[in-house]
Design an enzyme around this catalytic site. Sequence first.
Site, PDB file in Angstrom:
ATOM      1  CB  THR A   1      -0.875   0.030   1.257  1.00  0.00           C
ATOM      2  OG1 THR A   1      -1.857  -0.976   1.129  1.00  0.00           O
ATOM      3  CG2 THR A   1      -1.544   1.381   1.454  1.00  0.00           C
TER       4      THR A   1
ATOM      5  CB  THR B   1       1.924  -0.196   4.431  1.00  0.00           C
ATOM      6  OG1 THR B   1       1.725  -1.356   3.626  1.00  0.00           O
ATOM      7  CG2 THR B   1       3.378  -0.155   4.859  1.00  0.00           C
ATOM      8  N   GLY B   2       0.242  -2.491   6.013  1.00  0.00           N
ATOM      9  CA  GLY B   2       0.269  -3.766   6.725  1.00  0.00           C
ATOM     10  C   GLY B   2      -1.102  -4.409   6.708  1.00  0.00           C
TER      11      GLY B   2
ATOM     12  NE  ARG C   1      -9.640  -5.857   4.210  1.00  0.00           N
ATOM     13  CZ  ARG C   1      -8.459  -5.272   4.124  1.00  0.00           C
ATOM     14  NH1 ARG C   1      -8.174  -4.497   3.101  1.00  0.00           N
ATOM     15  NH2 ARG C   1      -7.558  -5.441   5.054  1.00  0.00           N
TER      16      ARG C   1
ATOM     17  N   GLY D   1      -4.586  -4.404   7.408  1.00  0.00           N
ATOM     18  CA  GLY D   1      -5.501  -3.310   7.720  1.00  0.00           C
ATOM     19  C   GLY D   1      -6.312  -3.517   8.980  1.00  0.00           C
TER      20      GLY D   1
HETATM   21  C1  SD4 Z   1      -5.119  -3.167   3.707  1.00  0.00           C
HETATM   22  N1  SD4 Z   1      -3.333  -1.974   4.774  1.00  0.00           N
HETATM   23  O1  SD4 Z   1      -5.996  -2.993   2.884  1.00  0.00           O
HETATM   24  C2  SD4 Z   1      -3.804  -2.476   3.509  1.00  0.00           C
HETATM   25  C3  SD4 Z   1      -2.857  -3.418   2.857  1.00  0.00           C
HETATM   26  C4  SD4 Z   1      -1.446  -2.963   2.870  1.00  0.00           C
HETATM   27  O2  SD4 Z   1       0.672  -3.118   2.176  1.00  0.00           O
HETATM   28  O3  SD4 Z   1      -1.059  -2.048   3.521  1.00  0.00           O
HETATM   29  N2  SD4 Z   1      -0.597  -3.564   2.177  1.00  0.00           N
HETATM   30  O4  SD4 Z   1      -5.251  -3.896   4.679  1.00  0.00           O
END
Ligand code: SD4
Length: 322
Positions: free
Chosen positions: A154, A205-206, A182, A208
């Site tokens: 992200t 990022t991570g 979602r 969510g």
């Molecule tokens: C999510 N946080 O949709 C985002 C995904 C993400 O690096 O950050 N990916 O959960």
Amino acid sequence: MWGIIATWRMALEGVSGAARMLVEGESAGDAVEAAVRKVEDFPYYKSVGFGGLPNAEGDVELDAGFMDGDTLAFGSVGALKDFANPVSIARALSQTTANCVLMGEGAEKYAARQGFERKTMLTDRARIRYMNRLKTDGGTAIHTDLKPYAGHDTVGMVCLDAKGTIASATSTSGLFMKRPGRIGDSPICGAGLYADSCRGGATVTGLGEDCMRGCISYEVVRLMGEGLRPQEACEQAVAALDEKLRRVRGSAGDLSIVAMNAQGAWGAATNIDGFSFVVATEELAPVVYVAERQGSHTVYQPATKAWLDEYMTARTAPVELI
Ligand code: SD4
């Protein structure tokens, strides 16, 4: 002092362009929007904009957010289909006084009315990855235990301009094979991003669902407001949420955060290895760092040429049906 910090190597070209804009005295909002659009438009990044991976039904649904730290104006879109640049729609929404967070069909109607560019966001590469995933998963489309996959990137950015305005923005296709509808953290104020020109900005990022549980971007800005340096604020917030999630839920998803304060000092923290981020400031030409967790701390160093080459090779490698 101006500066910009962003998640993942994918942000490099956008950050470099934004740095040129900031030198010319352009605003943080314009610079960060242009930088995120650059990532959205690049078809080889499989988790942002055009080329993003689809949901369980094969549809690309995009989330994006924008926040202006002068006015706390916030706008976002979630589960948006078939528009080229979600970040620009989020920014337009931030300029409205109400109805500034729109999801799905409502967001698409707004974008169409405002004349934003329609585009089919599913690429052949993404469709092949989807078909392959269906095959390897034995045709089961809906997952209950989705995790960020390798290369889940992200894009999130925090930008400070020469006038002292901070703006933050995010854009993502979210998790591959997510349920239709979602929404992740990226379009949620305080979770995926936050900006307050008096204190600073942060973006994450991570996974969510876990990022949201800690309102982690707001938490980092709050800690900077209490006087912590961005690096300390990021490390403290990530370590605390990671520890809490492990204690009360048995595990913690990926959490990687970047932040910049009102003076242009910056920081980054992660609970994974191999989190890359990009920084440019008045004193620092755009540079990619690669971070890893060391206990409750995060250490990082500039990416090597070999690392940078491998990043692009991996992203542009041919994708074939299995
Ligand atoms: C999510 N946080 O949709 C985002 C995904 C993400 O690096 O950050 N990916 O959960």
